[in-house]
Design a protein around this motif. Structure first.
Motif, PDB file in Angstrom:
ATOM      1  N   PHE A 104     -50.226 -62.249 -78.210  1.00 56.40           N
ATOM      2  CA  PHE A 104     -48.818 -61.898 -78.084  1.00 56.40           C
ATOM      3  C   PHE A 104     -48.362 -61.734 -76.626  1.00 56.40           C
ATOM      4  O   PHE A 104     -47.366 -62.337 -76.214  1.00 56.40           O
ATOM      5  N   PRO A 105     -49.068 -60.958 -75.808  1.00 54.88           N
ATOM      6  CA  PRO A 105     -48.658 -60.852 -74.396  1.00 54.88           C
ATOM      7  C   PRO A 105     -48.668 -62.206 -73.686  1.00 54.88           C
ATOM      8  O   PRO A 105     -47.771 -62.488 -72.875  1.00 54.88           O
ATOM      9  N   LEU A 106     -49.637 -63.042 -74.015  1.00 52.46           N
ATOM     10  CA  LEU A 106     -49.694 -64.364 -73.386  1.00 52.46           C
ATOM     11  C   LEU A 106     -48.457 -65.175 -73.759  1.00 52.46           C
ATOM     12  O   LEU A 106     -47.837 -65.834 -72.915  1.00 52.46           O
ATOM     13  N   LEU A 107     -48.095 -65.079 -75.045  1.00 50.53           N
ATOM     14  CA  LEU A 107     -46.893 -65.778 -75.513  1.00 50.53           C
ATOM     15  C   LEU A 107     -45.666 -65.247 -74.785  1.00 50.53           C
ATOM     16  O   LEU A 107     -44.789 -66.015 -74.350  1.00 50.53           O
ATOM     17  N   THR A 108     -45.603 -63.922 -74.658  1.00 54.06           N
ATOM     18  CA  THR A 108     -44.483 -63.300 -73.953  1.00 54.06           C
ATOM     19  C   THR A 108     -44.384 -63.844 -72.533  1.00 54.06           C
ATOM     20  O   THR A 108     -43.309 -64.290 -72.091  1.00 54.06           O
ATOM     21  N   LEU A 109     -45.509 -63.836 -71.829  1.00 50.26           N
ATOM     22  CA  LEU A 109     -45.517 -64.329 -70.444  1.00 50.26           C
ATOM     23  C   LEU A 109     -45.147 -65.815 -70.405  1.00 50.26           C
ATOM     24  O   LEU A 109     -44.449 -66.260 -69.487  1.00 50.26           O
ATOM     25  N   ALA A 110     -45.591 -66.563 -71.407  1.00 53.81           N
ATOM     26  CA  ALA A 110     -45.273 -67.992 -71.441  1.00 53.81           C
ATOM     27  C   ALA A 110     -43.768 -68.191 -71.536  1.00 53.81           C
ATOM     28  O   ALA A 110     -43.188 -69.048 -70.866  1.00 53.81           O
ATOM     29  N   VAL A 167     -45.020 -57.857 -86.414  1.00 54.66           N
ATOM     30  CA  VAL A 167     -46.371 -57.574 -86.916  1.00 54.66           C
ATOM     31  C   VAL A 167     -46.991 -56.411 -86.150  1.00 54.66           C
ATOM     32  O   VAL A 167     -47.500 -55.443 -86.726  1.00 54.66           O
ATOM     33  N   LEU A 168     -46.918 -56.504 -84.819  1.00 51.18           N
ATOM     34  CA  LEU A 168     -47.527 -55.453 -83.988  1.00 51.18           C
ATOM     35  C   LEU A 168     -46.802 -54.126 -84.169  1.00 51.18           C
ATOM     36  O   LEU A 168     -47.431 -53.074 -84.281  1.00 51.18           O
ATOM     37  N   HIS A 169     -45.478 -54.199 -84.236  1.00 51.02           N
ATOM     38  CA  HIS A 169     -44.690 -52.978 -84.376  1.00 51.02           C
ATOM     39  C   HIS A 169     -45.033 -52.280 -85.693  1.00 51.02           C
ATOM     40  O   HIS A 169     -45.276 -51.071 -85.722  1.00 51.02           O
ATOM     41  N   ALA A 170     -45.077 -53.059 -86.772  1.00 51.95           N
ATOM     42  CA  ALA A 170     -45.369 -52.476 -88.084  1.00 51.95           C
ATOM     43  C   ALA A 170     -46.753 -51.841 -88.093  1.00 51.95           C
ATOM     44  O   ALA A 170     -46.972 -50.798 -88.691  1.00 51.95           O
ATOM     45  N   ILE A 200     -51.878 -61.453 -93.986  1.00 48.70           N
ATOM     46  CA  ILE A 200     -50.908 -62.417 -94.526  1.00 48.70           C
ATOM     47  C   ILE A 200     -49.960 -62.857 -93.415  1.00 48.70           C
ATOM     48  O   ILE A 200     -49.706 -64.053 -93.222  1.00 48.70           O
ATOM     49  N   LEU A 201     -49.447 -61.870 -92.664  1.00 49.56           N
ATOM     50  CA  LEU A 201     -48.478 -62.196 -91.613  1.00 49.56           C
ATOM     51  C   LEU A 201     -49.100 -63.083 -90.538  1.00 49.56           C
ATOM     52  O   LEU A 201     -48.452 -64.015 -90.049  1.00 49.56           O
ATOM     53  N   SER A 202     -50.352 -62.810 -90.178  1.00 52.58           N
ATOM     54  CA  SER A 202     -50.932 -63.609 -89.100  1.00 52.58           C
ATOM     55  C   SER A 202     -51.192 -65.030 -89.572  1.00 52.58           C
ATOM     56  O   SER A 202     -51.154 -65.977 -88.783  1.00 52.58           O
ATOM     57  N   ALA A 203     -51.429 -65.180 -90.877  1.00 52.99           N
ATOM     58  CA  ALA A 203     -51.578 -66.539 -91.410  1.00 52.99           C
ATOM     59  C   ALA A 203     -50.223 -67.249 -91.393  1.00 52.99           C
ATOM     60  O   ALA A 203     -50.127 -68.422 -91.028  1.00 52.99           O
ATOM     61  N   MET A 204     -49.169 -66.504 -91.783  1.00 50.49           N
ATOM     62  CA  MET A 204     -47.832 -67.102 -91.770  1.00 50.49           C
ATOM     63  C   MET A 204     -47.363 -67.404 -90.354  1.00 50.49           C
ATOM     64  O   MET A 204     -46.717 -68.426 -90.094  1.00 50.49           O
ATOM     65  N   GLY A 205     -47.675 -66.499 -89.461  1.00 55.46           N
ATOM     66  CA  GLY A 205     -47.255 -66.673 -88.071  1.00 55.46           C
ATOM     67  C   GLY A 205     -47.750 -67.978 -87.490  1.00 55.46           C
ATOM     68  O   GLY A 205     -47.053 -68.649 -86.722  1.00 55.46           O
ATOM     69  N   PHE A 206     -48.942 -68.356 -87.913  1.00 55.13           N
ATOM     70  CA  PHE A 206     -49.511 -69.590 -87.375  1.00 55.13           C
ATOM     71  C   PHE A 206     -48.718 -70.807 -87.841  1.00 55.13           C
ATOM     72  O   PHE A 206     -48.604 -71.796 -87.114  1.00 55.13           O
ATOM     73  N   ILE A 207     -48.167 -70.706 -89.057  1.00 52.47           N
ATOM     74  CA  ILE A 207     -47.318 -71.807 -89.530  1.00 52.47           C
ATOM     75  C   ILE A 207     -46.114 -71.941 -88.600  1.00 52.47           C
ATOM     76  O   ILE A 207     -45.723 -73.053 -88.214  1.00 52.47           O
ATOM     77  N   TRP A 247     -42.166 -65.464 -81.504  1.00 49.18           N
ATOM     78  CA  TRP A 247     -42.426 -64.256 -80.700  1.00 49.18           C
ATOM     79  C   TRP A 247     -41.967 -63.021 -81.457  1.00 49.18           C
ATOM     80  O   TRP A 247     -42.683 -62.025 -81.556  1.00 49.18           O
ATOM     81  N   LEU A 248     -40.737 -63.103 -82.032  1.00 50.04           N
ATOM     82  CA  LEU A 248     -40.197 -61.965 -82.778  1.00 50.04           C
ATOM     83  C   LEU A 248     -41.098 -61.632 -83.966  1.00 50.04           C
ATOM     84  O   LEU A 248     -41.365 -60.474 -84.271  1.00 50.04           O
ATOM     85  N   PHE A 249     -41.568 -62.685 -84.622  1.00 47.76           N
ATOM     86  CA  PHE A 249     -42.435 -62.515 -85.781  1.00 47.76           C
ATOM     87  C   PHE A 249     -43.661 -61.671 -85.423  1.00 47.76           C
ATOM     88  O   PHE A 249     -43.963 -60.668 -86.065  1.00 47.76           O
TER      89      PHE A 249
END
Lengths: 420, 253
Positions: free
Chosen positions: B169-175, B210-213, B226-233, B204-206
């Motif tokens: 997630f942080p890497l994505l944020t920095l990207a 996940v992290l917030h929840a 489940i969410l991390s599997a969906m996130g990859f889609i 990113w929001l997704f």
């Protein structure tokens, strides 16, 4: 002479007989000496566990020798011969070797696949080595038995899955929590099976143990035993907010924990997973709570189901183990046969001939065009040298020495006749 | 080979899988380096290169996790996906393309490496998420058979999953930040509502949710899996879907 196994186990003798025939290590030493003094017995090792007593012998396998050994065993323990004889089995040769391999691999155990037997066998072997009651044959046999047992363990899943309620609970807890070092364990109520399961779990090193029992004093005693703390029974719901593994076994006639209570507890736990084992009959905990996320509830039937499935799995695996053992029995018997005099003499001759041929070839290569008759002369000289060199060993092998096995063994080793 | 391991579970196939993966990875590294030296820029100029480099990053992350946690069977869940990605990369046009000069600067390096590393971590998180769901199913339904014995504990799977998301997630944020700065440097605007940007933001929001929840409501285990599997889609769509289905100025072509 051949391998001879005489003994009794949990299938052939009930516990009274097993108790009276069991050896402690002092008695083993005495009995080993006694056995070796019997006519026809050359090497001996004694295995004695709570489920079996077995004598592994390298001896004449005729009925007389078997009878002598049985007599000796009865006299040694001052036990009536007839009763003992009914419980004893005797396996000679192939059957004896196979029997030992099956015992070592825990195929003959009360709980198939249990691991202790191999250690016990190693201890017996050690005593045999120290007392010098075992020699070339039994040493090789024991080493082989240990390596066969290890092979069975690594190549089959015979020892993989838990086959008791307590172990099944521990195994499940491992699949949920990984390690327990930061987990809190709570025992709700008491009872023999619950305590046993608790002992398994706490034995794996949990962070804290809590005991909640209706009679506080009993709870306190249990808590002392597990070096945990006792709490009033009614406060168990508060404790549930930080207990991760719970074993429950109270005499309550109705559910002591229902769905909505557990839902609240899970909120207090911030949804951290909890594993609850309800082994009470009738059940103490509403089975519906298993539907809650991160709650894993197992009752006694669930655990029994796991155990039964694992038992079946082990039986299936034991068929694979039998195949491995069959192969290894063959390997061992081949080795034993190689210890006969005749094949050893033949092998010795062959090896000498091979060296001669090799050297002759080299020689001819150097002196090309030399007259045939010189070649013949050289060959004759070599032949007579071989004959003279081998004469003494051959006579010794053909003789009837007491230590012929050692002799054969030594010659095979010294002349590298074992193929390796 | 990974699928074979899943089916048979023998030690030999496990070893074979690792050997093949290492061999494949070594060759792949060579390919990436070659493309890099020949073209002189990050090998992410075409969709083929990008997919191939993405796969390379995933395998790298897989090796790191495998080394760190020694999770059996992770390969069986990650490598088949890698295989499909590699296959899809190989059907895309593979010629080396010159990069528009305006894009050639250090932002390129920074932005792409961050994005690819982050997404690769999240891809492996998807693999562990699926493993978690299978293992959870076994424990919950009390059917302790098949993969149950070979999959690691729920806690370890959840831990790796969480760890990977907290790295990805942080890497994505920095990207996304470097992307915006890069865009500013070239076109003078941080954000242009390009489909690529929009979908990156959705992804990113997704993961932010996940992290917030997890941190506030204690969502863990099954839900995160489940969410991390969906996130990859979502990531896959951002990666391929946007380029293939929607019009975007964002790279690769």
């Amino acid at each position: 002479m051949s391998i001879l196994v005489i003994g009794l186990n949990h299938k052939t003798a009930d516990v009274e007989v097993r108790e009276s025939i069991a050896f402690d290590s002092e008695k083993i030493k005495k009995a080993l000496n006694g056995l070796l003094s019997l006519a026809g017995v050359k090497e001996a090792i004694i295995l004695s566990t709570c489920n079996r007593v077995e004598l592994y012998l390298y001896a004449d396998s005729d009925l007389k020798t078997v009878e002598r050994v049985k007599q000796y065993l009865a006299e040694f323990h001052r036990f009536p011969f007839e009763t003992l004889d009914g419980a004893l089995y005797a396996h000679g040769g192939v059957d004896g070797v196979r029997h030992l391999f099956r015992v070592a691999s825990s195929l003959d155990s009360m709980v198939v696949g249990e691991p202790q037997i191999l250690g016990q066998l190693k201890d017996s072997y050690d005593i045999g080595l120290k007392e010098q009651s075992s020699g070339i044959i039994l040493n090789k046999l024991m080493k082989k038995a240990i390596s066969v047992a290890k092979r069975v363990r690594t190549e089959t899943k015979i020892a993989e899955n838990a086959v008791s309620i307590g172990y099944a609970a521990v195994e499940l807890a491992r699949k949920i929590f990984g390690d327990f070092s930061d987990k809190v364990f709570m025992l709700l109520g008491a009872g023999e099976m619950a305590e046993l399961a608790a002992r398994h779990l706490t034995g794996c090193g949990v962070k804290e143990v809590i005991v909640a029992n209706r009679t506080y004093e009993r709870g306190l005693a249990l808590a002392m035993e597990f070096s945990g703390r006792a709490v009033e029974f009614d406060s168990f719901k508060q404790e549930l907010s930080h207990a991760d593994i719970v074993i429950c076994s109270t005499g309550a006639r109705s559910y002591i924990l229902n769905f909505s209570e557990m839902e609240k507890i899970m909120k207090a736990r911030r949804q951290r997973p909890v594993f609850i084992i309800d082994i009470a009959v009738p059940r103490n905990i509403d089975p519906k709570i298993n539907d809650l996320e991160n709650v894993y509830l197992y009752d006694i039937d669930d655990l029994q189901g796991v155990v039964d499935a694992n038992r079946n799995e082990r039986l299936k695996e034991s068929l694979k183990a039998e195949e491995i053992i069959d192969g290894e029995v063959g390997v061992f018997l081949n080795w034993m046969q190689s210890l006969d005099a005749v094949p050893t003499i033949v092998a010795l001759r062959k090896s000498a001939e091979a060296i001669k041929n090799e050297e002759m070839a080299k020689l001819y290569h150097k002196f090309e065009g030399v007259d045939e008759k010189y070649k013949d002369a050289v060959e004759q000289a070599m032949n007579s040298m071989i004959n003279k060199l081998l004469h003494q060993p051959t006579t010794a092998l053909k003789g009837n020495d007491e230590d012929k096995d050692i002799l054969i063994y030594a010659i095979r080793k010294l002349y590298g006749l074992n193929g390796k | 080979m990974a699928i074979l391991d899943l089916m048979t579970g023998s030690k030999a196939t496990s070893k074979g899988m690792v050997v093949f993966a290492i061999a494949g990875f070594t060759l792949h590294t060579l390919n990436v380096v070659l493309r890099l030296t020949i073209s002189g820029h990050m090998p992410t100029a075409s969709l083929h290169e990008a997919a191939s480099f993405f796969t390379w990053c995933i395998v790298l992350v897989f090796f790191i996790i495998e080394y760190r946690y020694k999770v059996g069977l992770l390969g069986s869940f990650v490598l088949p996906g890698v295989f499909v990605l590699m296959l899809s990369s190989s059907v895309l046009p593979r010629e080396l393309r010159p990069l528009p000069v305006i894009l050639k600067n250090s932002w390129l390096w920074l932005h792409t490496i961050l994005a690819f590393a982050g997404e690769a971590a999240l891809a492996v998180a998807c693999g562990t998420g699926i493993m978690y769901l299978i293992q959870e199913r076994h424990v919950k339904s009390k059917k302790l058979e098949g993969l149950y014995h070979r999959l690691p504990s729920l806690r370890v799977l959840d831990e790796i999953n969480y760890r990977l998301i907290t790295i990805g997630f942080p890497l994505l944020t920095l990207a996304i930040i470097t992307g915006a700065l890069w865009s500013e440097a070239i076109w003078g605007t941080f954000w242009r509502w390009d489909p690529k940007e929009v979908w990156s933001l959705i992804t990113w929001l997704f993961y932010a949710i996940v992290l917030h929840a997890r941190l506030t409501a204690g969502w863990q285990g099954r839900k995160t899996a489940i969410l991390s599997a969906m996130g990859f889609i979502a990531i896959l769509f951002t990666f391929f879907g946007v380029n293939l289905l929607l019009k975007t100025f964002h790279g690769f072509e």
